[in-house]
Design an enzyme around this catalytic site. Structure first.
Site: not given
Ligand code: DMJ
Length: 636
Positions: A267, A271, A400, A535
């Site tokens: 993360e 980010r 994913d 998405e």
């Protein structure tokens, strides 16, 4: 040939219509004869009375006209302000504002009309039915009393002026679909949404990780100003100079990574490191590169494991790392979706250690047993470097972005790293073979999951990154059938929004596959939330860039309006919601995720822009948090 009953009906109607004309003629002649037989006084009295009635009629005319118009609205469902709608050509109807419906029938969105569309495919735009339903819903949601500015639900509101503003703008496209003014109005709507979100963050969460817009407070995850950093390049791209300047000031004066805090490697890489690197590239401001080097080097202890597969958590102050308390596993998507950022950091610093660490992970995963037709399990052990919890394959959570980064690393590096490409191509075939099915009754193509040989028709919203990624690959020369699949999946992701009562997608959808089912999408009670995820909008952006098909912009426009209707908080910010199936009470969660500013709004803006050079996809590759990084020049 018409059926007999139909022929009878036609001939009867014609003869009736003839006798009606004759009788009118006779009636006119007889009245005139009687008028001539009257005395002058009688005629004067009648004329006087008629004059009197006429004067009274004029005096009361506004009321009469009002009643008449109300009568029309009630019966035919249009309000007189948009009479042109009915005269417009069919191909324009799909994006026109639909007449307000008198009934608030929320369930009218969705299936019956969708079935028609999918089965017949004769409508020019292909969208008429579904869009009309949504517009009906939007109008229904405006509330019964025109002019009331706000409909509120447990803290968040629907601001009505936005909906009407939207309708006007939609009308404008009809006249000139390609007009710059029209595109600009949509871009401005995104800027306005960003400013609104930023207002909440600035007032109630400045310098903290996340805004809690309902309680007007903040939430902390890493204590590193996550939303502010995630939003930096979005502000730059949207041209929000003042907001960017004050955020830069905070980065310069207040951002410190010298903190005794545990952060998640993945993360904080996507980010923070990603956000700082892309802002450096867009602005050329070395402040952001210095900060990127700082956080990048502080994350490196995560790779000090027996297997070289990194731990999930790092203490950036102490320089220690560890797995989660309950396991020594890391998530496959997490350890394979930090490569774009660390590779770029090596390129910028000239220090290969970052790139070597992340490429070691890719090499190991490439060789590992336990894949099924290129599909990877969800966990990997940091001690022995092997897949664990094998047998479950998904394109959703925990796997994913493994697939996304295979392709994107290949593009970033100049399309020379063949192992990455091979793994990507194999995985797409694996998806087609194992996970791709069609729903009933409408035949939507969806990506399900495989669990120990059993197929589950469950699709996370997260999977909606896939149409965009497939389209990106096709753009760079991968098989054309990837683009065809992208189009089908894009439709499905859009329907995950369109078939919900709020027009917003749930976190997880289940698709019906059994004969006789009447709706394609089912949503379990626990899956009804929407976290403002990007998405679908992300994929719409890619699809529009590559096809120039305006329907993708239109779908995105609908989604933006629904975010405004159901997630916008009047005092500033947007909130995640608990229930996309209840427009009367979407039930706010009181949290604005940083990716709403970092990704969702950025992709909206890029989707509505008609400029292919605004972050050209031939020059930049987006990381999985929507931070654009340069595609390396061929010589490197
Ligand atoms: C983001 O942090 C990234 O897009 C990640 O790849 C998946 N989850 C969120 C958005 O949904």
């Amino acid at each position: 040939m018409l059926p007999p009953s139909r022929r009878d009906f036609v001939s009867l109607t014609l003869s009736e219509s003839g006798s009606y004309t004759d009788s009118k003629q006779w009636h006119r002649q007889s009245c005139w004869r009687k008028w001539k037989q009257l005395s002058r006084l009688q005629r004067s009295l009648i004329l006087f009375t008629l004059m009197l009635l006429l004067v009274c009629g004029i005096a009361t005319s506004p009321t009469l006209i009002g009643h008449w118009r109300d009568g029309v609205v009630g019966e035919h469902g249009f309000d007189g302000k948009q009479p042109f709608v009915v005269n417009l050509k069919n191909e324009y109807k799909s994006i026109l504002p639909e007449p307000p419906s008198e009934k608030k029938d929320y369930r009218r969105r969705g299936l019956p009309v969708l079935q028609n569309r999918l089965q017949t495919k004769t409508n020019v735009s292909g969208l008429l039915g579904v869009e009309n339903q949504r517009l009906d819903l939007n109008n229904a949601n405006k509330g019964s009393e025109e002019g009331k500015p706000i409909i509120s639900w447990r803290g968040a509101v629907i601001e009505e002026e936005q909906a009407s503003d939207t309708d006007t703008k939609d009308t404008e496209i009809q006249d000139d679909p390609a007009s710059l003014a029209h595109a600009e109005s949509r871009l401005e709507a995104v800027r306005e949404a960003f400013r609104h979100a930023w207002k909440g963050y600035k007032n109630f969460a400045w310098g903290h990780d996340e805004l809690k817009p309902i309680s007007k407070s903040h939430g902390e995850w890493f204590g590193l100003g996550l939303t502010l950093i995630d939003a930096l390049d979005t502000m730059w791209i949207l041209g929000l100079k003042e907001e960017f300047a004050e955020a830069r000031e905070w980065v310069a004066r207040a951002l410190s990574f010298d903190k005794n805090v545990d952060v998640n490697l993945f993360e904080s890489t996507i980010r923070i490191l990603g956000g700082l690197l892309s802002t450096y590239h867009l602005t050329g401001d070395s402040l952001f590169l210095e900060k990127a080097k700082d956080i990048g080097s502080r994350l490196m202890p995560a790779f000090n494991t027996a297997s070289k597969i990194p731990y999930s958590d790092v203490n950036i102050g102490k320089g220690t790392a560890h797995p989660p308390q309950w396991t020594s596993d890391s998530t496959v998507a997490e350890v394979t979706s930090i490569q774009l950022e660390f590779r770029e950091l090596s390129r910028l610093t000239g220090d290969p250690k970052y790139k070597l660490a992340v490429m070691e992970v890719m090499k190991q995963v490439h060789k590992l047993d336990g894949k099924q037709d290129g599909l990877v399990p969800m966990f990997i052990n940091t001690n022995n470097g092997l897949f664990t919890h094998q047998g479950i394959y998904t394109l959703g959570a925990r796997a994913d972005s493994y697939y996304e980064y295979l392709l994107k690393q290949w593009i970033q590096g100049g399309k020379t790293e063949n192992e990455l490409l091979d793994d990507y191509l194999l995985a797409v075939e694996g998806v087609k073979k194992n996970l791709l099915k069609k729903s009933t009754p409408s035949g939507l193509t969806f990506v399900g999951e495989l669990s120990h040989g059993y197929f589950s028709p469950k699709m996370d919203h997260l999977v909606c990154f896939l149409p965009g990624t497939l389209a990106l690959g096709a753009h760079f020369g991968l098989p054309a059938d990837h683009m065809e699949l992208a189009k089908q999946l894009m439709e499905t992701c859009y329907q995950m929004y369109a078939q919900m009562e709020t027009g917003l997608s749930p976190e997880i959808a289940h698709f019906n596959m059994h004969e006789g089912s009447t709706q394609d999408v089912e949503v379990k009670i626990a899956d009804r939330h929407n976290l403002l995820r990007p998405e679908t909008v992300e994929s719409l952006f890619y699809m529009y860039r590559f096809t120039k098909d305006k329907k993708y912009q239109q779908w995105g426009w609908e989604i933006l309006q629904n975010f405004n209707k159901y997630t916008r908080v009047p005092t500033g910010g947007y909130t995640s919601i608990n229930n996309v199936r209840d427009p009367a009470n979407p039930n706010p969660r009181d949290k604005m995720e940083s990716f709403f500013l970092g990704e969702t709004l950025k992709y909206f803006y890029l989707l509505f822009s008609n400029d292919p050079n605004l972050i050209s996809l031939d020059k930049y590759i987006f990381n999985t948090e929507a931070h654009p990084l340069p595609i390396w020049p061929q010589s490197e």
